[in-house]
Enzyme design. Sequence first.
Site, PDB file in Angstrom:
ATOM      1  N   ASP A  60       8.560 106.044 -42.422  1.00  0.00           N
ATOM      2  CA  ASP A  60       7.869 105.964 -43.903  1.00  0.00           C
ATOM      3  C   ASP A  60       7.930 104.587 -44.245  1.00  0.00           C
ATOM      4  OD1 ASP A  60      10.385 105.096 -44.744  1.00  0.00           O
ATOM      5  OD2 ASP A  60      10.671 106.756 -45.988  1.00  0.00           O
ATOM      6  N   ASP A 104       8.909 102.512 -47.847  1.00  0.00           N
ATOM      7  CA  ASP A 104       9.732 102.245 -49.281  1.00  0.00           C
ATOM      8  C   ASP A 104       9.242 101.323 -50.036  1.00  0.00           C
ATOM      9  OD1 ASP A 104      11.378 104.615 -47.921  1.00  0.00           O
ATOM     10  OD2 ASP A 104      11.994 102.877 -46.323  1.00  0.00           O
ATOM     11  N   ASP A 108       7.493 106.394 -49.867  1.00  0.00           N
ATOM     12  CA  ASP A 108       8.810 106.715 -51.120  1.00  0.00           C
ATOM     13  C   ASP A 108       8.551 105.648 -52.039  1.00  0.00           C
ATOM     14  OD1 ASP A 108       9.819 108.879 -49.586  1.00  0.00           O
ATOM     15  OD2 ASP A 108      11.627 108.157 -48.775  1.00  0.00           O
TER      16      ASP A 108
HETATM   17  N1  DCT Z   1      19.109 105.255 -48.230  1.00  0.00           N
HETATM   18  C1  DCT Z   1      20.448 105.360 -48.381  1.00  0.00           C
HETATM   19  N2  DCT Z   1      21.118 106.414 -48.378  1.00  0.00           N
HETATM   20  C2  DCT Z   1      20.156 107.812 -48.024  1.00  0.00           C
HETATM   21  C3  DCT Z   1      18.839 107.430 -47.846  1.00  0.00           C
HETATM   22  C4  DCT Z   1      18.455 106.164 -47.946  1.00  0.00           C
HETATM   23  O1  DCT Z   1      21.272 104.552 -48.372  1.00  0.00           O
HETATM   24  N3  DCT Z   1      20.722 109.001 -48.227  1.00  0.00           N
HETATM   25  C5  DCT Z   1      18.604 103.660 -48.174  1.00  0.00           C
HETATM   26  C6  DCT Z   1      18.826 103.093 -47.007  1.00  0.00           C
HETATM   27  C7  DCT Z   1      17.487 102.684 -46.480  1.00  0.00           C
HETATM   28  C8  DCT Z   1      16.552 103.080 -47.418  1.00  0.00           C
HETATM   29  O2  DCT Z   1      17.159 103.755 -48.375  1.00  0.00           O
HETATM   30  C9  DCT Z   1      15.224 103.760 -47.188  1.00  0.00           C
HETATM   31  O3  DCT Z   1      15.591 104.896 -46.200  1.00  0.00           O
HETATM   32  P1  DCT Z   1      14.871 105.168 -44.809  1.00  0.00           P
HETATM   33  O4  DCT Z   1      13.330 104.945 -45.106  1.00  0.00           O
HETATM   34  O5  DCT Z   1      15.343 106.834 -44.483  1.00  0.00           O
HETATM   35  O6  DCT Z   1      15.447 104.084 -43.959  1.00  0.00           O
HETATM   36  P2  DCT Z   1      14.841 103.203 -43.009  1.00  0.00           P
HETATM   37  O7  DCT Z   1      15.824 102.036 -43.078  1.00  0.00           O
HETATM   38  O8  DCT Z   1      13.639 102.499 -44.150  1.00  0.00           O
HETATM   39  O9  DCT Z   1      14.175 103.648 -42.001  1.00  0.00           O
HETATM   40  P3  DCT Z   1      12.774 104.125 -41.322  1.00  0.00           P
HETATM   41  O10 DCT Z   1      12.248 102.910 -40.903  1.00  0.00           O
HETATM   42  O11 DCT Z   1      13.006 105.101 -40.255  1.00  0.00           O
HETATM   43  O12 DCT Z   1      11.990 104.233 -42.623  1.00  0.00           O
HETATM   44 MG    MG Z   2      12.053 103.782 -44.458  1.00  0.00          MG
END
Ligand code: DCT
Ligand code: MG
Length: 401
Positions: free
Chosen positions: A233, A235, A325
Amino acid sequence: SWFTDSMREGRPVTVETRHCIPDTSSTVTECSPPTAAANVSQYACLRRTTTENHNKIFTDVLEELAENSEFNESKGPCLAFRRAASVLKSLPSAVHCLGAIQGLPCLGEHTKAVMEEILIFGRSFKVEEVQSDERYQALKLFTSVFGVGPKTAEKWYRRGLRSLKEILAEPNIQLNRMQRAGFLYYRDISKAVSKAEAKALSSIIEETAHWIAPDSILALTGGFRRGKEYGHDVDFLLTMPEMGKEEGLLLRVIDRLRDQGILLYCEHQDSTFDMSKLPSHRFEAMDHFEKCFLILRLEEGQVEGDGGLQKDPGESRGWRAVRVDLVAPPVDRYAFVLLGWTGSRQFERDLRRFASKERGMCLDNHALYDKTKKLFLPATSEEDIFAHLGLEYVEPWQRNA
Ligand code: DCT
Ligand code: MG
């Protein structure tokens, strides 16, 4: 023992030539010297981990084993496999023999056995066993749908369901709104988002936010801020330079995206943030700030450069759905949210563990609290937070733990 079991069962074995035979007892000294193991910390926030992973053959397997442990609600083993993978990701070169990992933290017996299999046979029988497990396959498939967590996946599995088709055909299953969107856009949102696509979305959201409030602040967070090429996604953090002015902004951004015809799905969560309830004593995975989980429509023409839109070959439609997000905290919480949402998850976990175990402090996405001095430590930048913790600053691109 997994490894000897596999041999006893006479499974086919491919032996790859390696620099040394990974027999810990005798050949350790023949290996290249250990990867400065003494300097590797058990805490990811004391390591630098770029996106360049020299030990992917091990970490992919270990992360799959971690996921399997998660499905089995084995918290200890799950964390152990994730920590081991994280340590290996931080190494400056590939591990070619078990001797090279001597003295490294977080590598337990199970991990070492898995690594030994991979070093000798070029594959892991343990992970192949997991991958061929019917329950693991079903839970992995079900949780790949947006809005489906391990609990729901388990429920469906127990009802004898095994495929997405079967779930959609089962009249007694009531999907919620998020899950319906998850199924509707499954093909698109299970495809990775590229850096070029993330950039295009940044422009769209930035333009939208600035159209509403020219002084609004938008920051890219998550994996793309860490320099990843692909993500599941995109963010963002959205706020206003003046406290309180962020109220209502996110809803207006959502409305504007809807007016532009690019909002395919939106789950909005109001803020439940209350500074007077901090520091919170139980660990919370999610923060209390206003946020939304979106699915947006990204047009082909909006993505510049290499490859353009990520889509299936032969796909003729000129757009794809992408998960986005957004979190919208008050500006005095900016640094904590930016740090928390930049990740990686393992980096965040260890930062909190370090704060608590080594400094007697409590860190989350809302604040940093000194338990001895009984006071909140203010921060306007990530650098401030690292400084309070007595840590050297770690750049976002070094947080891929
Ligand atoms: N995060 C966290 N705890 C969670 C969910 C999310 O600390 N329960 C933090 C860590 C990364 C950030 O929020 C964004 O989450 P993701 O989009 O799931 O992770 P990402 O590292 O951006 O991985 P991806 O590349 O798959 O989106
Ligand atoms: Mg992400």
